[in-house]
Write a protein that holds these residues in place. Structure first.
Motif, PDB file in Angstrom:
ATOM      1  N   GLU A  54       0.817  -1.219   0.000  1.00 16.28           N
ATOM      2  CA  GLU A  54       0.000   0.000   0.000  1.00 16.28           C
ATOM      3  C   GLU A  54       0.850   1.269   0.000  1.00 16.28           C
ATOM      4  OE1 GLU A  54      -4.306  -1.561   1.426  1.00 16.28           O
ATOM      5  OE2 GLU A  54      -3.290  -0.189   2.790  1.00 16.28           O
ATOM      6  N   TYR A  65      -1.158   4.554  -1.285  1.00 16.50           N
ATOM      7  CA  TYR A  65      -2.257   4.661  -0.313  1.00 16.50           C
ATOM      8  C   TYR A  65      -1.792   5.157   1.048  1.00 16.50           C
ATOM      9  CZ  TYR A  65      -5.590   2.156  -3.246  1.00 16.50           C
ATOM     10  OH  TYR A  65      -6.449   1.794  -4.239  1.00 16.50           O
ATOM     11  N   VAL A  92      -3.972  -1.847  -9.784  1.00 21.82           N
ATOM     12  CA  VAL A  92      -3.950  -2.363  -8.422  1.00 21.82           C
ATOM     13  C   VAL A  92      -5.113  -3.337  -8.216  1.00 21.82           C
ATOM     14  CG1 VAL A  92      -4.115  -1.777  -5.981  1.00 21.82           C
ATOM     15  CG2 VAL A  92      -2.866  -0.264  -7.517  1.00 21.82           C
ATOM     16  N   LEU A 110      -6.716  -5.030  -5.156  1.00 28.31           N
ATOM     17  CA  LEU A 110      -6.682  -4.987  -3.698  1.00 28.31           C
ATOM     18  C   LEU A 110      -7.135  -6.321  -3.113  1.00 28.31           C
ATOM     19  CD1 LEU A 110      -8.332  -1.497  -3.432  1.00 28.31           C
ATOM     20  CD2 LEU A 110      -5.996  -2.018  -2.746  1.00 28.31           C
ATOM     21  N   GLU A 160      -9.301  -6.924  -0.443  1.00 29.29           N
ATOM     22  CA  GLU A 160     -10.734  -7.039  -0.190  1.00 29.29           C
ATOM     23  C   GLU A 160     -11.465  -5.849  -0.783  1.00 29.29           C
ATOM     24  OE1 GLU A 160     -11.384  -7.473   3.983  1.00 29.29           O
ATOM     25  OE2 GLU A 160     -10.183  -9.295   4.037  1.00 29.29           O
ATOM     26  N   THR A 161     -12.076  -6.076  -1.941  1.00 33.08           N
ATOM     27  CA  THR A 161     -12.857  -5.025  -2.571  1.00 33.08           C
ATOM     28  C   THR A 161     -14.092  -5.655  -3.151  1.00 33.08           C
ATOM     29  OG1 THR A 161     -10.756  -4.165  -3.306  1.00 33.08           O
ATOM     30  CG2 THR A 161     -12.690  -3.061  -4.119  1.00 33.08           C
ATOM     31  N   GLU A 162     -15.241  -5.037  -2.898  1.00 39.87           N
ATOM     32  CA  GLU A 162     -16.449  -5.542  -3.528  1.00 39.87           C
ATOM     33  C   GLU A 162     -16.571  -4.921  -4.916  1.00 39.87           C
ATOM     34  OE1 GLU A 162     -20.006  -5.455  -1.218  1.00 39.87           O
ATOM     35  OE2 GLU A 162     -18.951  -6.212   0.540  1.00 39.87           O
ATOM     36  N   PRO A 163     -17.318  -5.595  -5.806  1.00 36.63           N
ATOM     37  CA  PRO A 163     -17.492  -5.016  -7.139  1.00 36.63           C
ATOM     38  C   PRO A 163     -18.360  -3.762  -7.086  1.00 36.63           C
ATOM     39  CG  PRO A 163     -18.318  -7.288  -7.022  1.00 36.63           C
ATOM     40  CD  PRO A 163     -18.041  -6.853  -5.634  1.00 36.63           C
ATOM     41  N   GLU A 164     -18.332  -2.995  -8.163  1.00 36.82           N
ATOM     42  CA  GLU A 164     -19.277  -1.897  -8.335  1.00 36.82           C
ATOM     43  C   GLU A 164     -20.678  -2.494  -8.305  1.00 36.82           C
ATOM     44  OE1 GLU A 164     -18.549   1.388  -9.014  1.00 36.82           O
ATOM     45  OE2 GLU A 164     -16.383   1.131  -8.952  1.00 36.82           O
ATOM     46  N   ARG A 165     -21.586  -1.870  -7.569  1.00 36.22           N
ATOM     47  CA  ARG A 165     -22.930  -2.435  -7.468  1.00 36.22           C
ATOM     48  C   ARG A 165     -23.791  -2.068  -8.665  1.00 36.22           C
ATOM     49  NH1 ARG A 165     -24.348  -1.692  -1.019  1.00 36.22           N
ATOM     50  NH2 ARG A 165     -22.585  -2.943  -0.343  1.00 36.22           N
ATOM     51  N   ASP A 201     -11.698  -8.085 -10.860  1.00 38.33           N
ATOM     52  CA  ASP A 201     -10.765  -7.161 -10.201  1.00 38.33           C
ATOM     53  C   ASP A 201      -9.504  -6.992 -11.036  1.00 38.33           C
ATOM     54  OD1 ASP A 201     -12.443  -6.854  -8.040  1.00 38.33           O
ATOM     55  OD2 ASP A 201     -11.393  -8.298  -6.766  1.00 38.33           O
ATOM     56  N   LEU A 261     -10.207  -4.990 -14.134  1.00 38.51           N
ATOM     57  CA  LEU A 261     -10.320  -3.559 -13.827  1.00 38.51           C
ATOM     58  C   LEU A 261      -8.940  -2.937 -13.634  1.00 38.51           C
ATOM     59  CD1 LEU A 261     -13.376  -3.603 -11.391  1.00 38.51           C
ATOM     60  CD2 LEU A 261     -13.301  -2.593 -13.670  1.00 38.51           C
ATOM     61  N   MET A 286      -5.292   8.113   6.665  1.00 40.22           N
ATOM     62  CA  MET A 286      -4.097   7.538   6.058  1.00 40.22           C
ATOM     63  C   MET A 286      -4.003   7.946   4.584  1.00 40.22           C
ATOM     64  SD  MET A 286      -2.833   6.132   8.561  1.00 40.22           S
ATOM     65  CE  MET A 286      -1.364   5.452   7.810  1.00 40.22           C
ATOM     66  N   PRO A 315      -3.358   9.837   1.244  1.00 39.93           N
ATOM     67  CA  PRO A 315      -2.514  10.974   0.894  1.00 39.93           C
ATOM     68  C   PRO A 315      -3.381  12.186   0.634  1.00 39.93           C
ATOM     69  CG  PRO A 315      -2.070   9.061  -0.502  1.00 39.93           C
ATOM     70  CD  PRO A 315      -3.308   8.772   0.265  1.00 39.93           C
ATOM     71  N   THR A 360     -16.955  -0.568   1.332  1.00 39.07           N
ATOM     72  CA  THR A 360     -16.687  -1.847   0.670  1.00 39.07           C
ATOM     73  C   THR A 360     -15.438  -1.791  -0.208  1.00 39.07           C
ATOM     74  OG1 THR A 360     -18.114  -1.266  -1.178  1.00 39.07           O
ATOM     75  CG2 THR A 360     -19.123  -2.527   0.610  1.00 39.07           C
ATOM     76  N   GLY A 361     -14.725  -0.671  -0.201  1.00 42.64           N
ATOM     77  CA  GLY A 361     -13.466  -0.592  -0.932  1.00 42.64           C
ATOM     78  C   GLY A 361     -13.602  -0.176  -2.388  1.00 42.64           C
ATOM     79  N   VAL A 362     -14.829   0.162  -2.809  1.00 43.89           N
ATOM     80  CA  VAL A 362     -15.009   0.597  -4.197  1.00 43.89           C
ATOM     81  C   VAL A 362     -14.264   1.919  -4.441  1.00 43.89           C
ATOM     82  CG1 VAL A 362     -16.709   1.459  -5.857  1.00 43.89           C
ATOM     83  CG2 VAL A 362     -17.150  -0.658  -4.613  1.00 43.89           C
ATOM     84  N   ARG A 388     -10.527   1.327  -4.610  1.00 50.26           N
ATOM     85  CA  ARG A 388     -10.063   0.843  -5.913  1.00 50.26           C
ATOM     86  C   ARG A 388     -10.043   1.983  -6.927  1.00 50.26           C
ATOM     87  NH1 ARG A 388     -12.647  -4.256  -7.849  1.00 50.26           N
ATOM     88  NH2 ARG A 388     -14.537  -3.078  -7.515  1.00 50.26           N
ATOM     89  N   ALA A 393      -6.944   4.130  -7.092  1.00 49.24           N
ATOM     90  CA  ALA A 393      -5.742   3.669  -7.803  1.00 49.24           C
ATOM     91  C   ALA A 393      -5.792   4.038  -9.283  1.00 49.24           C
ATOM     92  CB  ALA A 393      -5.584   2.161  -7.644  1.00 49.24           C
TER      93      ALA A 393
END
Lengths: 321, 275
Positions: free
Chosen positions: A63, A68, A96, A98, A100-105, A155, A158, B1, B3, B105-107, B110, B113
């Motif tokens: 990260e 990040y 990247v 990652l 744990e990332t969920e998909p776009e809903r 993922d 993408l 955290m 940037p 959920t991390g969308v 992602r 990036a």
């Protein structure tokens, strides 16, 4: 697809072979030191695996490299820039995946890729990228309805849609069944042909061995070994184990001298030999068997596996071979 | 955290064109995702219609409400109030829920990036909210016209449109601000409803302000819901004679929006807050 010529272009590659350069990287969370001074040097086109147990500092390091997190100390250069101060044109050159990332809903796999393609100045073709990760048939499936393995492949798609020079894969196959893992490995192997540099973190030894050109083992925030998976930590020089069952009507005492001298264990006819040099044991053993016209049908040669090396490195108290 | 947001260079025409293109790009997919989501459709489109039909039916039969310049049927009175509710459902409630979920959920992580800027993502999402708010306004106006014989006077149509847009943008900003303090996507729906339900009751959305005690109206006057409903009522009221702009109400709504914008700007996070 919505590419536009008026976006800021990707800076020309500077021709340097160095993609990631890290010196003395430190990361502290309060009193806890997650990363304690690591150095990395990764060159263009390499598949590099960062191997270590959970909590060793893999994801923290990844990260920091991805931009990040702000590091506590050390020098970091990724694609010629410090990720802490990198801008959109730098982000256009990385991909990247990652942990744990969920998909776009509420979007299909294809729409997810179209959406992300629009973020980049020169994206890859959406359908080609879906095919590359093996999702061509799922193009119109809502992303949240895909299976775990398919989501992971989305993922990756993408992360690839911007046509990156450098791809980060953070534990890409955690939680996969064996066939899904195999499919994911084949896909990552396929990235080589695209010339993408891959930075992979994993806690699976076989994954690192199968995919990586070079492995660094990290434990408790430090790199304890680094090299090609085949020769990691002097693995190729480690003694091999040779095992076989004594043919009928023979005993260990009948074996030729070099073999008998190296026998480590012999229980109910099964013999285990520690061989500093494999040929010096196998040669006499085979000539002996041929001379007696007997077979050694369950002869096995076991070389110290990457897993053995890894366990020895990450847990010094553990029993080693 | 996270940037610090990258500092923007002076916006050239190319960059501005690129930003506009990206906002429209994001908007296309955000709107599509919104329309496909059953929960979004129910709470944002179906529920306001249901509220209008219920309230207008409960108080039908000659009930009238006193408004500026005269009296109007209660059923007519409810149209602008429920429009305020529809705007808030689209721009605030739905936005808080979807933005919190995307972050947790991390969308968003992602998307971080990729080269896309926060401005483009927020612009696209806000545009979605404004378009949905205009859509639900159109639906509620059509129902008011078809069943309660209420129609917008031509001379206040511009004021009504501007009020809807200013309200939607202001509540978007408030939505981003509230989302920035919710650490768990499951909490988003109850928190937004806990904020809005009491305000609907005291702001003339569910109950006519003329029947409320003064002190309650004084409390409601602090918050933007009351002023959005009031501005919509002025633009919708058939007795309104001027252009229908309610400057003070709009300014108060916009001031709340500006405050929300500042909070959102300072607290915006790409990374999950909850873990």
């Amino acid at each position: 697809m919505s590419t536009s010529p008026d976006r800021v272009g990707v800076p020309a590659s500077d021709g340097s072979d160095t993609v990631i350069d890290v010196a003395g990287l430190h990361m502290r969370y309060g009193p806890y030191e997650a990363v304690r001074g690591i150095d990395l040097h990764i060159t263009r086109g390499e598949v590099f695996a960062f191997l270590g147990p959970n909590g060793a500092g893999k994801t923290t390091t990844a990260e920091i490299l991805e931009g990040y997190r702000r590091r506590s100390g050390g020098q970091v250069t990724v694609l010629g820039e410090d990720p802490e101060h990198a801008d959109a044109s730098w982000r256009a050159r990385i991909g990247v995946v990652l942990q744990e990332t969920e998909p776009e809903r509420d979007l299909t796999a294809e729409e997810c890729l179209q959406l992300y393609a629009g973020y980049y100045p020169a994206p890859r073709d959406v359908h080609q990228t879906l095919a590359l990760v093996g999702l061509a048939e799922q193009a119109n499936v809502t992303a949240t309805r895909l299976s775990g393995g398919q989501r992971r492949r989305l993922d990756v798609a993408l992360a690839l849609i911007g046509d990156p020079e450098l791809l980060f894969l953070d534990e890409p196959t955690t939680g996969f069944d064996p066939s899904a893992r195999r499919a994911a490995w084949d896909m990552v192997s396929g990235l080589r042909s695209l010339g993408v540099t891959v930075f992979l973190t994993t806690h699976y030894m076989d994954e690192a061995e199968y995919l990586a050109d070079r492995v660094a083992v990290i434990t408790q925030g430090r790199i304890v070994a680094e090299g090609p998976p085949g020769t990691l930590a002097g693995r190729e020089h480690a003694p091999a184990e040779i095992a076989f069952t004594m043919p009928a009507d023979t005993t260990v005492d009948d074996l030729p001298d070099p073999v008998r001298a190296a026998v480590a264990e012999s229980t109910s006819g099964r013999v285990l030999v520690h061989a500093e040099s494999t040929l010096h044991i196998l040669g006499p053993l085979i000539r002996w068997a041929e001379g007696r016209h007997v077979d050694l049908p369950d002869l096995e040669v076991h070389r110290s596996s990457l897993e053995d090396v890894y366990l020895a490195l990450t847990n010094p108290d553990a029993h080693t071979v | 955290m996270a940037p610090a947001p990258t500092s923007s260079s002076p916006a050239s025409d190319t960059e501005r064109a690129s930003l506009t293109r990206l906002i429209l790009h994001q908007f296309r997919y955000d709107l599509r995702a919104f329309l496909r989501n059953g929960q979004s459709r129910f709470f944002t489109l179906a529920l306001p219609v249901l509220f209008l039909v219920i309230f207008a039916s409960v108080f039908s039969g000659g009930h009238q409400v006193k408004v500026a310049g005269g009296r109007i049927d209660t059923s007519v009175y409810y149209v602008p109030g429920i429009i305020a509710l529809g705007i808030i459902a689209a721009a605030f409630v739905n936005l808080v829920i979807s933005v919190t979920a995307q972050r947790e959920t991390g969308v968003l992580k992602r998307r971080r990036a990729t080269p896309v800027s926060a401005t483009a993502l927020i612009g696209g999402r806000a545009l979605t909210a404004v378009v949905v708010a205009l859509g639900i306004t159109g639906v509620l106006l059509a129902i008011g016209w078809a069943f309660y014989g209420a129609h917008v006077p031509a001379h206040t149509a511009a004021a009504l449109t501007v009020t809807v847009v200013v309200g939607a943008i202001s509540f978007c900003c408030l939505g981003y601000a509230v989302s920035s303090v919710i650490r768990n996507e499951d909490a988003a729906q109850p928190i937004t409803q806990a904020i809005m339900l009491p305000l609907y009751f005291i702001s003339g959305v569910f109950v006519a302000v003329s029947v409320l005690p003064h002190w309650l109206v004084d409390v409601a006057n602090v918050f933007p819901v009351r002023h959005l409903a009031a501005a919509l009522l002025v633009a919708y009221n058939p007795h309104t004679t001027g252009s229908g702009f309610s400057g003070t109400d709009l300014l108060i709504v916009a001031a709340w929006g500006a405050a929300g914008f500042i909070v959102a700007l300072r607290r915006f996070s790409w990374l999950p807050l909850g873990h």
